[in-house]
Design a protein around this motif. Structure first.
Motif, short mmCIF file in Angstrom:
data_model
loop_
_atom_site.label_atom_id
_atom_site.label_comp_id
_atom_site.label_asym_id
_atom_site.label_seq_id
_atom_site.Cartn_x
_atom_site.Cartn_y
_atom_site.Cartn_z
N ALA A 232 59.43 34.20 -13.37
CA ALA A 232 59.16 33.23 -14.43
C ALA A 232 58.82 33.93 -15.74
CB ALA A 232 58.02 32.30 -14.01
N GLU A 233 58.19 35.09 -15.65
CA GLU A 233 57.81 35.84 -16.85
C GLU A 233 58.99 36.58 -17.46
OE1 GLU A 233 54.61 38.41 -15.81
OE2 GLU A 233 53.36 36.77 -15.03
N SER A 234 59.92 37.02 -16.62
CA SER A 234 61.07 37.77 -17.12
C SER A 234 62.25 37.58 -16.18
CB SER A 234 60.75 39.27 -17.26
OG SER A 234 61.91 39.99 -17.64
N THR A 235 63.22 36.81 -16.61
CA THR A 235 64.41 36.60 -15.79
C THR A 235 65.30 37.83 -15.75
OG1 THR A 235 65.56 35.64 -17.70
CG2 THR A 235 64.42 34.11 -16.20
N GLU A 236 64.99 38.82 -16.61
CA GLU A 236 65.76 40.07 -16.61
C GLU A 236 65.23 41.07 -15.60
OE1 GLU A 236 67.09 41.56 -20.57
OE2 GLU A 236 65.67 40.06 -21.31
N LEU A 237 64.10 40.74 -14.95
CA LEU A 237 63.53 41.61 -13.93
C LEU A 237 63.96 41.10 -12.56
CD1 LEU A 237 61.56 43.92 -13.13
CD2 LEU A 237 59.77 42.16 -12.99
N GLN A 238 64.56 41.97 -11.77
CA GLN A 238 65.02 41.60 -10.44
C GLN A 238 64.19 42.34 -9.39
OE1 GLN A 238 69.11 42.48 -9.59
NE2 GLN A 238 69.02 41.72 -7.51
N ILE A 239 63.41 41.58 -8.63
CA ILE A 239 62.63 42.15 -7.54
C ILE A 239 63.40 41.96 -6.24
CG2 ILE A 239 60.44 42.12 -6.27
CD1 ILE A 239 60.07 42.94 -9.13
#
Length: 292
Positions: free
Chosen positions: A118-125
């Motif tokens: 939710a904070e960063s859609t560019e971060l993929q965990i």
């Protein structure tokens, strides 16, 4: 500086920092070919090579050392502007692979992954669910979340929460026990069982706490479970007096070579904070019947 020039410069700095193209690619969340192409573009635009290619990696040419120093000043200035524009919160981008046990991956970590997305859609965990330890020498994961007495020598990390284990069963269940096999056979609960539970009292077993939970729910015997699993499972109750409460630190670690990669460092700290906030549920000091 034109944005494309700055983009290329980021790749040059990553190679200078990491020493190899493959390590720079991991740090930036891109593939090997992209790093090579960006470095070549920077060198072509600025009239010469920056690195000497050696058998062990990439070394900055002595005459280019001041170029790298100046590039760091540019990077610091641009990142400062980004932090100011984004309320001092640097954007998170790229992939972070988090390895942990199946119970932690399925029960504990998904809400944190949702928060970070939710904070960063560019971060993929990417959660890697396995009860065996990831091979960090081969960079199979970026962060490990593991209940263990200590981290391997090649890893660095911290622990801010403790995981407790207790015995659980269904009322009226068999007086047998469920054994821990596979990777779990090396765990603290398994070692306790080896010295306290006779072999003829073992009904069946598994290499997964979540499978042991299901077997216990069916009344096949007593299972030793992490308290955050046992306390959140309808139908299971603690088996009073069956065993002492055992505990082990939950380590959040990464390979020493990756500890300063920004996105990995930030995600590692967020996991540590997340676990610390839930410490009373994890260490068995509360009887909360759920994980928020």
């Amino acid at each position: 500086m034109h944005s494309s020039n700055w983009d290329n410069l980021r790749y040059v700095l990553a190679v200078a920092d990491m020493g190899t193209v493959s390590a720079a690619a991991r740090a930036l969340g891109v593939n090997h070919a992209t790093v090579l192409r960006r470095v070549a573009a920077f060198e072509a635009d600025h009239g010469g090579a920056v690195f000497e290619r050696t058998a062990t990696g990439y070394q900055v040419l002595p005459e280019r050392a001041r170029v790298i120093d100046a590039a760091r000043e540019v990077e610091n200035g641009i990142l400062s502007v980004e932090r100011l524009m984004h309320g001092t919160v640097a954007p998170l981008r790229g992939e972070v692979r988090v390895s942990s046990t199946d119970s932690i991956c399925q029960v504990l970590l998904p809400p944190l992954v949702a928060q970070l997305h939710a904070e960063s859609t560019e971060l993929q965990i990417n959660l890697l669910s396995t009860n065996t330890h990831a091979d960090f020498a081969r960079m199979q994961a970026d962060i490990s979340v593991r209940p263990a007495l200590a981290l391997p020598d090649e890893m660095t990390g911290d622990s801010r929460a403790t995981l407790a284990f207790r015995a659980y069963h269904t009322p009226g269940a068999s007086d047998c026990w469920l054994s821990l096999s596979g990777a779990l056979a090396r765990s603290i609960p398994a070692k306790w069982m080896e010295t306290h539970i006779p072999a003829d009292r073992i009904a069946t077993g598994s290499d997964s706490f979540l499978v042991l939970r299901e077997l216990a729910k069916l009344g096949l015997g007593t299972a030793i479970l992490p308290v955050f699993v046992g306390e959140t499972t309808p139908g299971l109750v603690r088996h009073p007096g069956a065993m002492p409460m055992l505990s082990v630190p939950i380590w959040v670690g990464t390979h020493s070579d990756l500890r300063d990669v920004p996105r990995i460092r930030i995600v590692r700290e967020r996991i540590l904070t997340y676990l610390a906030e839930r410490a009373p549920t994890l260490d068995g000091t509360t009887g909360i019947r759920g994980i928020d």
